[in-house]
Design a protein around this motif. Structure first.
Motif, PDB file in Angstrom:
ATOM      1  N   LEU A 118      -3.712 -88.189  16.791  1.00  0.00           N
ATOM      2  CA  LEU A 118      -4.678 -88.852  15.921  1.00  0.00           C
ATOM      3  C   LEU A 118      -5.373 -87.830  15.012  1.00  0.00           C
ATOM      4  CD1 LEU A 118      -4.261 -91.391  17.546  1.00  0.00           C
ATOM      5  CD2 LEU A 118      -6.707 -91.523  17.978  1.00  0.00           C
ATOM      6  N   SER A 119      -5.777 -88.287  13.848  1.00  0.00           N
ATOM      7  CA  SER A 119      -6.676 -87.516  12.996  1.00  0.00           C
ATOM      8  C   SER A 119      -7.991 -88.275  12.909  1.00  0.00           C
ATOM      9  CB  SER A 119      -6.080 -87.337  11.595  1.00  0.00           C
ATOM     10  OG  SER A 119      -6.046 -88.581  10.917  1.00  0.00           O
ATOM     11  N   ALA A 120      -9.054 -87.567  12.565  1.00  0.00           N
ATOM     12  CA  ALA A 120     -10.360 -88.213  12.441  1.00  0.00           C
ATOM     13  C   ALA A 120     -11.102 -87.656  11.236  1.00  0.00           C
ATOM     14  CB  ALA A 120     -11.186 -87.981  13.711  1.00  0.00           C
ATOM     15  N   LEU A 133     -23.976 -88.167  16.855  1.00  0.00           N
ATOM     16  CA  LEU A 133     -22.627 -87.723  16.521  1.00  0.00           C
ATOM     17  C   LEU A 133     -21.927 -87.171  17.762  1.00  0.00           C
ATOM     18  CD1 LEU A 133     -20.416 -87.222  14.438  1.00  0.00           C
ATOM     19  CD2 LEU A 133     -21.482 -85.027  13.910  1.00  0.00           C
ATOM     20  N   ARG A 134     -22.699 -86.404  18.540  1.00  0.00           N
ATOM     21  CA  ARG A 134     -22.155 -85.827  19.765  1.00  0.00           C
ATOM     22  C   ARG A 134     -21.671 -86.938  20.707  1.00  0.00           C
ATOM     23  NH1 ARG A 134     -26.334 -82.134  20.537  1.00  0.00           N
ATOM     24  NH2 ARG A 134     -25.271 -80.366  19.590  1.00  0.00           N
ATOM     25  N   VAL A 137     -18.455 -88.481  19.347  1.00  0.00           N
ATOM     26  CA  VAL A 137     -17.303 -87.594  19.544  1.00  0.00           C
ATOM     27  C   VAL A 137     -16.885 -87.587  21.019  1.00  0.00           C
ATOM     28  CG1 VAL A 137     -16.521 -85.192  19.414  1.00  0.00           C
ATOM     29  CG2 VAL A 137     -17.823 -86.182  17.533  1.00  0.00           C
ATOM     30  N   ALA A 138     -17.874 -87.602  21.918  1.00  0.00           N
ATOM     31  CA  ALA A 138     -17.555 -87.650  23.350  1.00  0.00           C
ATOM     32  C   ALA A 138     -16.813 -88.934  23.688  1.00  0.00           C
ATOM     33  CB  ALA A 138     -18.848 -87.551  24.174  1.00  0.00           C
ATOM     34  N   MET A 140     -14.979 -90.669  21.609  1.00  0.00           N
ATOM     35  CA  MET A 140     -13.625 -90.555  21.049  1.00  0.00           C
ATOM     36  C   MET A 140     -12.732 -89.734  21.972  1.00  0.00           C
ATOM     37  SD  MET A 140     -14.347 -89.892  16.985  1.00  0.00           S
ATOM     38  CE  MET A 140     -12.656 -90.224  16.447  1.00  0.00           C
ATOM     39  N   ALA A 141     -13.292 -88.636  22.473  1.00  0.00           N
ATOM     40  CA  ALA A 141     -12.499 -87.761  23.344  1.00  0.00           C
ATOM     41  C   ALA A 141     -12.089 -88.502  24.616  1.00  0.00           C
ATOM     42  CB  ALA A 141     -13.295 -86.498  23.682  1.00  0.00           C
ATOM     43  N   ALA A 150      -3.861 -87.036  21.498  1.00  0.00           N
ATOM     44  CA  ALA A 150      -4.686 -85.874  21.159  1.00  0.00           C
ATOM     45  C   ALA A 150      -5.190 -86.004  19.725  1.00  0.00           C
ATOM     46  CB  ALA A 150      -3.867 -84.591  21.308  1.00  0.00           C
ATOM     47  N   VAL A 151      -6.481 -85.710  19.534  1.00  0.00           N
ATOM     48  CA  VAL A 151      -7.036 -85.661  18.178  1.00  0.00           C
ATOM     49  C   VAL A 151      -6.778 -84.250  17.666  1.00  0.00           C
ATOM     50  CG1 VAL A 151      -9.108 -85.917  16.760  1.00  0.00           C
ATOM     51  CG2 VAL A 151      -8.803 -87.350  18.799  1.00  0.00           C
TER      52      VAL A 151
END
Lengths: 364, 364
Positions: A118-120, A133-134, A137-138, A140-141, A150-151
């Motif tokens: 994946l791209s983001a 944001l953190r 992102v967490a 998303m992970a 995998a991003v």
């Protein structure tokens, strides 16, 4: 240059055909973008066909699937993208982060691909909280780990205060097609069965409730989930029997079925009583004045399968945790071509058109 | 599990090493996002390393190239994404559409890949003129055709008035690596030569002039262009001699060189007089109070090549229409590791740091 298929037409017939083609060509009649253009229904479809497909013309794009299936280096891969502008960013059951990851994983799964990378791309508004944001992102992970992807690449832009709404995320994804599949509306034929993988409308209603637009509280969470698991179970159970897969996001199941009916040149007949809808979703939809068939899911998909193998397909889906409430909801018929009909419990039949307008903006 | 390289350390050494690693770990000190986080300089780098790389951890992402290089089905492909929020949307020499296509083509080219397929995600503001969108899409189609890529998949979202700025575009791209290359900062070594493919800073200055922020008019246009052509010419001319390629977008040549110096653990020494800058760019930068080395290009790249083959590399670049003003601008030295030094025409030397703050917001 003679266009294919017109070689044996007279000059007059050719002119008439050309006029007809121009007449039929989708046109955006509005001079300015409205929220409906982003709702996934009729206006979105016209915009996509009139502006994007018309200009970018290529077979992969014209297939208008959830992603593009491409030949690369002898193998086949799928490639897809989605932008996410959901409001609020955090809601019961998820947030814009896992929604973005699952959304792209699902578009790949609907192509029959195994999602890999994946791209983001982030567009952030000046003043957005770094902790938010953190958290995104967490999330998303965690979603990427759950889906086994995998991003691997990304980008971040920041715009001035008032030029965005906190955070927008655009994910793209690539996957490989391990199976020898030809999924698509073209494969759909009369006699096929239509399945949904679970109760519909939960994501959309959750977002509306999270906005406080209805003064009710309900024990409801977004259905956001990665669907490549149940898809693989289905494809394994009825090899060669799956015609097409579509996740029922913006515009809901009704819009997906309309797109399929139109593209397949067939009718889809749905039994209303067979469509799984949780009571709380039903109740909220009544208050909103919207049919659950039009409400977005982010973890449910529509599968059209060979009618003779519908039971095996259903069994396979129900054996998967993300498909345990799957149901056969309808069938494909020859006529009336291009239409979706709903058989109501009281014995009536009504036409289910594509979503018009945008009753539920920024749902994903 | 014993981590690689720590097997022979005592327990105490291991603890100290771990403390040191945590101490060195990049941290975002701001509580809220600022425009600097999107400027491509120091703040962006910290955000990317502290939030994204830290969470998504994988070798492809950690390489921090312009895109990710991935093993797929026996071959190697590149995958990349960029979001575009440039303001104004239309400017001399281009618009957000060809900027987005070229930007993604270039990120693939910098990986040494042959660009193949692009995706496009649009975030539109309610009220945006359909004719402007049409113009942007036409420009994307033309840029894609010029670069020999196809836009095969996309998505459109619409947000309410005041929640975007007309139109944002996020492109992602995939390409294949035909050559057996290992490009990356790790390959850079003392004695290598540093080249730029043409005059720098034209895109950034064009955008500033188009905003009317400087009360001057100048005969200047964005340098936006697809760079896989000159890259291929370079790779063909000095096979095995190219260490790393980077396009000099946000943060400009200075930021690219700082990233390389840091990642390679070497010094980059630039001769100021050798850096091609057009007089009008020079003049505008003086008025803006910014060094052209920090101004974004969208059609220029930095190449580090084997010092012994620098002349052949330069010749190959200059033979290409998009590299005719290429120049050798500096060299790699062992010390001071991680730093970029500028030799001025009057015989002085000064340190060129990464971009700090955001003097030129929303340049791409």
């Amino acid at each position: 240059m003679t266009e294919p298929g017109t070689a044996r037409l007279s000059r007059e017939e050719q002119v008439l055909e050309r006029i007809e083609r121009v007449r039929r060509r989708p046109r955006v009649r509005e001079s300015h973008i409205t929220l409906a253009h982003g709702a996934g229904g009729k206006a979105t479809q016209t915009l996509v066909e009139a502006l994007f497909v018309e200009r970018f013309r290529n077979p992969a794009l014209e297939a208008l699937g959830d992603g593009a299936v491409l030949a690369v280096d002898g193998g086949r891969m799928a490639f897809t993208t989605d932008s996410f502008v959901v409001s609020p960013l955090f809601f019961p059951g998820g947030d814009i982060g896992d929604l973005a990851v699952n959304g792209t994983v699902n578009d790949l799964a609907m192509c029959g691909a195994r999602p890999l990378y994946l791209s983001a791309g982030f567009i952030l508004e000046e003043g957005f909280a770094v902790d938010d944001l953190r958290r995104i992102v967490a999330s998303m992970a965690a979603a990427a780990e759950r889906a086994g992807v995998a991003v691997v690449t990304g980008d971040t832009k920041v715009v001035e205060r008032g030029k965005a709404d906190g955070c927008y995320v655009t994910t793209a994804g690539v996957g490989v097609l391990d199976r020898d599949l030809e999924l698509g509306a073209a494969a759909v034929r009369p006699g096929d069965a239509v399945l949904v993988s679970g109760p519909i409308g939960e994501h959309g209603v959750t977002i509306m409730l999270a906005r406080g637009e209805l003064e009710i509280e309900a024990d409801l969470a977004s259905d956001t989930a990665p669907l490549h698991g149940p898809v693989a179970a289905l494809l394994d159970a009825v090899p060669g029997g799956v015609r097409v897969l579509r996740d029922a996001t913006r515009g809901g199941v009704a819009t997906v079925l309309n797109e399929l009916a139109r593209a397949a040149g067939a009718a889809v007949v749905v039994r209303e009583s067979a469509v799984p809808v949780r009571p709380v979703v039903h109740g909220a939809c009544e208050l909103l004045g919207i049919d659950p068939l039009y409400v977005a899911c982010e973890g449910r998909f529509v599968a059209v399968v060979d009618g003779d193998r519908a039971d095996a397909a259903l069994e396979a889906l129900r054996a998967h945790p993300l498909g345990e409430d799957a149901a056969i909801v309808g069938r494909v018929e020859a006529e009336p071509a291009g239409m979706v009909l709903l058989e109501t419990p009281i014995g009536g039949t009504r036409i289910i058109d594509m979503l018009v307008g945008d009753p539920l903006p920024r749902i994903c």
